[in-house]
Design a protein around this motif. Structure first.
Motif, PDB file in Angstrom:
ATOM      1  N   PHE A 160       0.831  -1.202   0.000  1.00  0.00           N
ATOM      2  CA  PHE A 160       0.000   0.000   0.000  1.00  0.00           C
ATOM      3  C   PHE A 160       0.869   1.257   0.000  1.00  0.00           C
ATOM      4  N   GLN A 161       1.909   1.260   0.850  1.00  0.00           N
ATOM      5  CA  GLN A 161       2.788   2.427   0.926  1.00  0.00           C
ATOM      6  C   GLN A 161       3.594   2.592  -0.358  1.00  0.00           C
ATOM      7  N   THR A 162       3.926   1.496  -1.024  1.00  0.00           N
ATOM      8  CA  THR A 162       4.648   1.577  -2.295  1.00  0.00           C
ATOM      9  C   THR A 162       3.803   2.302  -3.337  1.00  0.00           C
ATOM     10  N   LEU A 163       2.569   1.893  -3.469  1.00  0.00           N
ATOM     11  CA  LEU A 163       1.675   2.552  -4.421  1.00  0.00           C
ATOM     12  C   LEU A 163       1.464   4.020  -4.062  1.00  0.00           C
ATOM     13  N   MET A 164       1.219   4.266  -2.789  1.00  0.00           N
ATOM     14  CA  MET A 164       0.785   5.583  -2.335  1.00  0.00           C
ATOM     15  C   MET A 164       1.939   6.574  -2.222  1.00  0.00           C
ATOM     16  N   ASN A 165       3.051   6.155  -1.595  1.00  0.00           N
ATOM     17  CA  ASN A 165       4.135   7.090  -1.281  1.00  0.00           C
ATOM     18  C   ASN A 165       5.279   7.082  -2.282  1.00  0.00           C
ATOM     19  N   ARG A 166       5.539   5.947  -2.897  1.00  0.00           N
ATOM     20  CA  ARG A 166       6.601   5.929  -3.901  1.00  0.00           C
ATOM     21  C   ARG A 166       6.086   6.372  -5.259  1.00  0.00           C
ATOM     22  N   ASP A 167       4.905   5.852  -5.629  1.00  0.00           N
ATOM     23  CA  ASP A 167       4.403   6.075  -6.987  1.00  0.00           C
ATOM     24  C   ASP A 167       3.263   7.075  -7.059  1.00  0.00           C
ATOM     25  N   LEU A 168       2.838   7.610  -5.903  1.00  0.00           N
ATOM     26  CA  LEU A 168       1.775   8.619  -5.849  1.00  0.00           C
ATOM     27  C   LEU A 168       0.505   8.169  -6.566  1.00  0.00           C
ATOM     28  N   VAL A 169       0.190   6.892  -6.391  1.00  0.00           N
ATOM     29  CA  VAL A 169      -1.063   6.332  -6.885  1.00  0.00           C
ATOM     30  C   VAL A 169      -2.009   6.201  -5.702  1.00  0.00           C
ATOM     31  N   LYS A 170      -3.248   6.567  -5.894  1.00  0.00           N
ATOM     32  CA  LYS A 170      -4.239   6.460  -4.822  1.00  0.00           C
ATOM     33  C   LYS A 170      -4.925   5.096  -4.923  1.00  0.00           C
ATOM     34  N   PRO A 171      -4.492   4.140  -4.097  1.00  0.00           N
ATOM     35  CA  PRO A 171      -4.977   2.765  -4.276  1.00  0.00           C
ATOM     36  C   PRO A 171      -6.308   2.488  -3.607  1.00  0.00           C
ATOM     37  N   SER A 172      -6.879   3.464  -2.914  1.00  0.00           N
ATOM     38  CA  SER A 172      -8.054   3.174  -2.110  1.00  0.00           C
ATOM     39  C   SER A 172      -8.853   4.439  -1.865  1.00  0.00           C
ATOM     40  N   GLU A 173     -10.139   4.248  -1.595  1.00  0.00           N
ATOM     41  CA  GLU A 173     -10.984   5.331  -1.088  1.00  0.00           C
ATOM     42  C   GLU A 173     -11.219   5.152   0.404  1.00  0.00           C
ATOM     43  N   ASN A 174     -11.435   3.896   0.802  1.00  0.00           N
ATOM     44  CA  ASN A 174     -11.700   3.570   2.203  1.00  0.00           C
ATOM     45  C   ASN A 174     -10.815   2.406   2.624  1.00  0.00           C
ATOM     46  N   LEU A 175     -10.124   2.579   3.727  1.00  0.00           N
ATOM     47  CA  LEU A 175      -9.082   1.643   4.151  1.00  0.00           C
ATOM     48  C   LEU A 175      -9.366   1.121   5.551  1.00  0.00           C
ATOM     49  N   PHE A 176      -9.124  -0.171   5.755  1.00  0.00           N
ATOM     50  CA  PHE A 176      -9.166  -0.762   7.090  1.00  0.00           C
ATOM     51  C   PHE A 176      -7.855  -1.497   7.316  1.00  0.00           C
ATOM     52  N   ILE A 177      -7.373  -1.485   8.574  1.00  0.00           N
ATOM     53  CA  ILE A 177      -6.054  -2.035   8.881  1.00  0.00           C
ATOM     54  C   ILE A 177      -6.163  -3.086   9.973  1.00  0.00           C
ATOM     55  N   VAL A 178      -5.451  -4.194   9.782  1.00  0.00           N
ATOM     56  CA  VAL A 178      -5.350  -5.239  10.797  1.00  0.00           C
ATOM     57  C   VAL A 178      -3.940  -5.199  11.369  1.00  0.00           C
ATOM     58  N   GLY A 179      -3.815  -4.855  12.646  1.00  0.00           N
ATOM     59  CA  GLY A 179      -2.508  -4.827  13.297  1.00  0.00           C
ATOM     60  C   GLY A 179      -2.163  -3.456  13.827  1.00  0.00           C
ATOM     61  N   GLY A 180      -1.889  -3.372  15.141  1.00  0.00           N
ATOM     62  CA  GLY A 180      -1.637  -2.090  15.781  1.00  0.00           C
ATOM     63  C   GLY A 180      -0.197  -1.860  16.172  1.00  0.00           C
ATOM     64  N   GLY A 181       0.747  -2.489  15.473  1.00  0.00           N
ATOM     65  CA  GLY A 181       2.147  -2.156  15.669  1.00  0.00           C
ATOM     66  C   GLY A 181       2.490  -0.876  14.926  1.00  0.00           C
ATOM     67  N   ASN A 182       3.765  -0.493  14.955  1.00  0.00           N
ATOM     68  CA  ASN A 182       4.157   0.749  14.283  1.00  0.00           C
ATOM     69  C   ASN A 182       3.844   0.727  12.791  1.00  0.00           C
ATOM     70  N   VAL A 183       3.988  -0.445  12.149  1.00  0.00           N
ATOM     71  CA  VAL A 183       3.739  -0.518  10.707  1.00  0.00           C
ATOM     72  C   VAL A 183       2.291  -0.162  10.393  1.00  0.00           C
ATOM     73  N   GLY A 184       1.344  -0.753  11.128  1.00  0.00           N
ATOM     74  CA  GLY A 184      -0.069  -0.467  10.883  1.00  0.00           C
ATOM     75  C   GLY A 184      -0.449   0.953  11.224  1.00  0.00           C
ATOM     76  N   LEU A 185       0.056   1.455  12.355  1.00  0.00           N
ATOM     77  CA  LEU A 185      -0.269   2.821  12.781  1.00  0.00           C
ATOM     78  C   LEU A 185       0.282   3.847  11.799  1.00  0.00           C
ATOM     79  N   ILE A 186       1.507   3.633  11.342  1.00  0.00           N
ATOM     80  CA  ILE A 186       2.114   4.565  10.388  1.00  0.00           C
ATOM     81  C   ILE A 186       1.392   4.505   9.042  1.00  0.00           C
ATOM     82  N   ALA A 187       1.000   3.293   8.623  1.00  0.00           N
ATOM     83  CA  ALA A 187       0.271   3.168   7.356  1.00  0.00           C
ATOM     84  C   ALA A 187      -1.041   3.937   7.409  1.00  0.00           C
ATOM     85  N   ALA A 188      -1.720   3.914   8.552  1.00  0.00           N
ATOM     86  CA  ALA A 188      -2.964   4.676   8.705  1.00  0.00           C
ATOM     87  C   ALA A 188      -2.698   6.164   8.538  1.00  0.00           C
TER      88      ALA A 188
END
Length: 689
Positions: free
Chosen positions: A256-284
């Motif tokens: 998700f971050q590759t699409l969004m932050n590296r390539d500036l592609v908007k891969p989603s309108e509505n997002l849900f995340i499983v996992g509350g470690g730093n990776v999930g929190l930062i992705a949110a």
């Protein structure tokens, strides 16, 4: 195409300098940007299903976007490729494996052969992330002959996806600096050393008994025989299987971050995340920066496992956290994901029937931990090759720790090669601190100060971080325990209101309270802001929240300031009631677009979830075969072909071992193939990849 790209991102500059290229997908004409990969170009054209599996016609799309699986496979100009690793070209003809033309007619025949170059070097560094670059820098300083090989188009690894400012030590590992900038700083430093040879777009595909490594470079396949080898291959994301997790729209957070932050592609309108470690929190947080609605985040524990400041900042922005919850299933159709169902768990983490909630969403991120990418290291050790590991390949930790780990490994290898190298004991101590889990969370306390303007520090958890104590021009912010980077920051008495501490804090956990030039009963509070600028404006009324995201009351934006030295974080000054301004830590802009609804769904135990995605093998099939006598992963491979697909078991291997263990079969392990990744046979005959 433009509507599916991120518009004015608050952190990442637009790609206005790139030319467009034309290509076709399954005969339909489309446009992409030069140098972007096929998967991003397809997403930018709202194509998220790349094909269908030959076994059951299940829709296929990306999953890892890191070359680790093969869910995104397509045929480009007659050659089977991974869409996430192959750049788009002008007039490229791309099609699905299951399109109208048979695969046999698409694949070109290659009959060209060439000699395979053979090189020797003192040190081979495999992986160009923070650990690998750091190791190569130390070796380059010594003038040692180094080859660093990475499979991506640019060095930096996961740093290239990180738009947030890093925690850690300002002096030692760039704390307070954004990951995308750290990648550039480290790459520029590495380029200073002429003894370092850099190979990009060059995956190391195998290690062999003659102690050579095979590298598929941009100019063709070559063999390299080093005296010493450093494995800095990073980590891949763990998976958890559940019904529907194989649908397009379910990704690893890195994809998700590759699409969004590296390539500036908007891969989603509505997002849900499983996992509350730093990776999930930062992705949110990254999704919010890109203008994506985050419907929620679920964590099976009673608190999130990442840094509390990460958790609190997304709560302040209105993201609901479902603690003591887990994912039950994903629902979707031919076009991908449409909803996710979650439910509560008891103290033993068992699902509680009747507590299910269905949440409409088009994307679900799995952020449930990382495994080291260690296949090359295991193979090399079996062949008695002198290898060292650093970064996540050695131990999963934060990127700041990986920088230290690489530095220590580079110095150690230099000393082993006979160079006079001093390795201060302090390096290992600092590395251990940066690897440490979040410590004690202290009671939230706010103090009254005599100064008419002063910072309010909303950081109460012991984590390794010191930028605020380094940037204050009056040295008024100090760590509570002098010299202990894990201790929390405290404010003295002198403040000029410059706002630098607000700008530099990686956790957005400092505000500025200003009683100067205010109306009676009002105070100004300066709040850091990194979301899309079009969401706010002067004279706009917003809802202020406290540290935990609870609504305090309304305030009015009276000023928006962006300083040249910190041009990617705004200082938003809000006039608010004097009773709420001192504890205001953030503000909400709008209500959630999607809310959970109770469904009454009962937990299912039919084991129909897919485990091996490449071969489409379910948990029930694996368990049935075990009950019929299969007693090892090797036997399951023989009988079912699980782990025999293109990903070589990188996604499903650990899941199958877990099933074996649950069935009472202990001590089994993955048997590795001679090649670390699937490679076209023509590469070994000298054809460029």
């Amino acid at each position: 195409m433009q509507q599916y790209r991120t518009g004015n991102h608050p952190i990442i500059p637009p790609k206005n300098d790139l030319s467009t290229v034309s290509f076709t997908f399954n005969g339909k004409k489309m446009k992409g940007l030069e140098n972007e990969v096929i998967s991003s170009a397809l997403f930018a054209n709202n194509i998220k299903v790349f094909g269908h599996h030959k076994k059951d016609q299940a829709p296929q799309g990306i999953f890892c976007a890191n070359g680790q699986c093969a869910q995104c496979a397509v045929v480009a100009n007659g050659v089977p490729v991974k869409a996430c690793m192959t750049k788009i070209e002008d007039d490229m003809e791309i099609c699905s494996y299951d399109s109208d033309v048979s695969l046999e007619n698409k694949i070109q025949n290659y009959q060209e052969f060439a000699d395979i170059p053979y090189d020797e070097c003192r040190v081979l560094v495999i992986g160009g992330g923070p650990a690998g670059i750091s190791a190569a820098i130390e070796l380059g300083k010594l003038g040692i002959d180094v080859t660093i090989a990475d499979d991506k188009h640019k060095l930096g690894g996961k740093l290239l996806l990180q738009t947030h400012q890093f925690f850690g030590s300002s002096e030692d590992c760039y704390a307070g600096t954004r990951g995308i900038d750290i990648a550039g700083i480290m790459s520029a430093e590495l380029s200073k050393y002429p003894s370092v040879k850099i190979l990009i777009n060059s995956p190391v595909v195998g290690v062999f008994a003659d102690k050579t490594f095979g590298i598929s470079t941009e100019t063709g396949y070559r063999l390299v025989k080093p005296q010493k080898t450093i494995i800095a291959t990073g980590a891949r994301e763990k998976s958890i299987p559940f019904p529907g997790w194989d649908l397009p729209g379910v990704y690893g957070a890195g994809a998700f971050q590759t699409l969004m932050n590296r390539d500036l592609v908007k891969p989603s309108e509505n997002l849900f995340i499983v996992g509350g470690g730093n990776v999930g929190l930062i992705a949110a947080y990254h999704a919010l920066q890109a203008g994506i609605n985050v419907c929620g985040l679920t964590e099976i524990m009673d608190k999130t496992g990442g840094y509390e400041v990460h958790s609190l900042k997304i709560k302040r922005m209105g993201v609901p956290l479902y603690l003591n919850h887990t994912v039950v299933s994903c629902e979707g159709d031919e076009n991908g994901l449409t909803s996710v169902t979650i439910c509560e768990v008891d103290r033993n983490y068992r699902k509680i029937n009747g507590t299910a909630k269905k949440i409409p969403t088009d994307t679900l991120l799995l952020a449930v931990g990382l495994n080291p990418v260690e296949e090359l290291m295991i193979q090399a050790k079996k062949m008695a090759i002198d290898v060292s590991a650093c970064g996540d390949a050695q131990e999963i930790a934060e990127a700041s720790a990986a920088i230290f780990s690489g530095k220590i490994t580079g110095l150690t290898v230099g000393r082993e090669l006979g160079f006079n190298v001093d390795i201060p004991e302090e390096l290992s101590k600092k590395c251990d601190i940066l690897k440490s889990r979040p410590g004690k969370t202290h009671k939230t306390e706010y103090y009254q100060y005599s100064s008419k303007v002063h910072p309010v520090i909303h950081c109460f958890q012991e984590i390794p971080c010191d930028p605020c104590s380094k940037i204050c021009p009056h040295s008024s912010i100090k760590l509570k325990e002098d010299g202990n980077i894990l201790s929390t920051p405290v404010f003295g008495e002198k403040c000029s209101g410059c706002g630098k501490c607000v700008l530099v804090c990686p956790g957005l956990a400092i505000t500025l309270l200003d009683a100067r030039n205010t109306q009676p009963g009002k105070l100004n509070v300066v709040i850091p802001y990194e979301l899309p600028e079009e969401n706010i404006s002067e004279n706009m009324e917003i809802m202020l929240t406290d540290l935990d995201g609870c609504e305090l009351g309304k305030g009015t934006i009276i000023k928006i300031l962006k300083l040249k030295s910190f041009d990617r974080r705004a200082l938003v000054t809000v006039s608010a009631d004097s009773q709420i301004a001192p504890v205001a830590a953030g503000f909400k802009i709008s209500a959630l677009k999607k809310e959970a609804t109770g469904t009454g769904i009962q937990e299912s135990n039919d084991d129909h979830e897919i485990i091996c995605k490449c071969e489409r093998i379910t948990a029930r099939e694996i368990k049935n075969m075990i009950h019929q006598g299969a007693g090892s992963l090797t036997e399951l491979k023989t009988l079912l072909r699980c782990t025999m697909g293109a990903c070589s078991g990188k996604t499903c291997g650990q899941l199958i071992l877990r099933i074996l263990k649950s069935e009472g079969i202990e001590g089994d392990e993955m048997s590795l193939r001679p090649l670390e990744m699937e490679t076209p046979i023509g590469v070994f005959a000298g054809r460029a990849l």
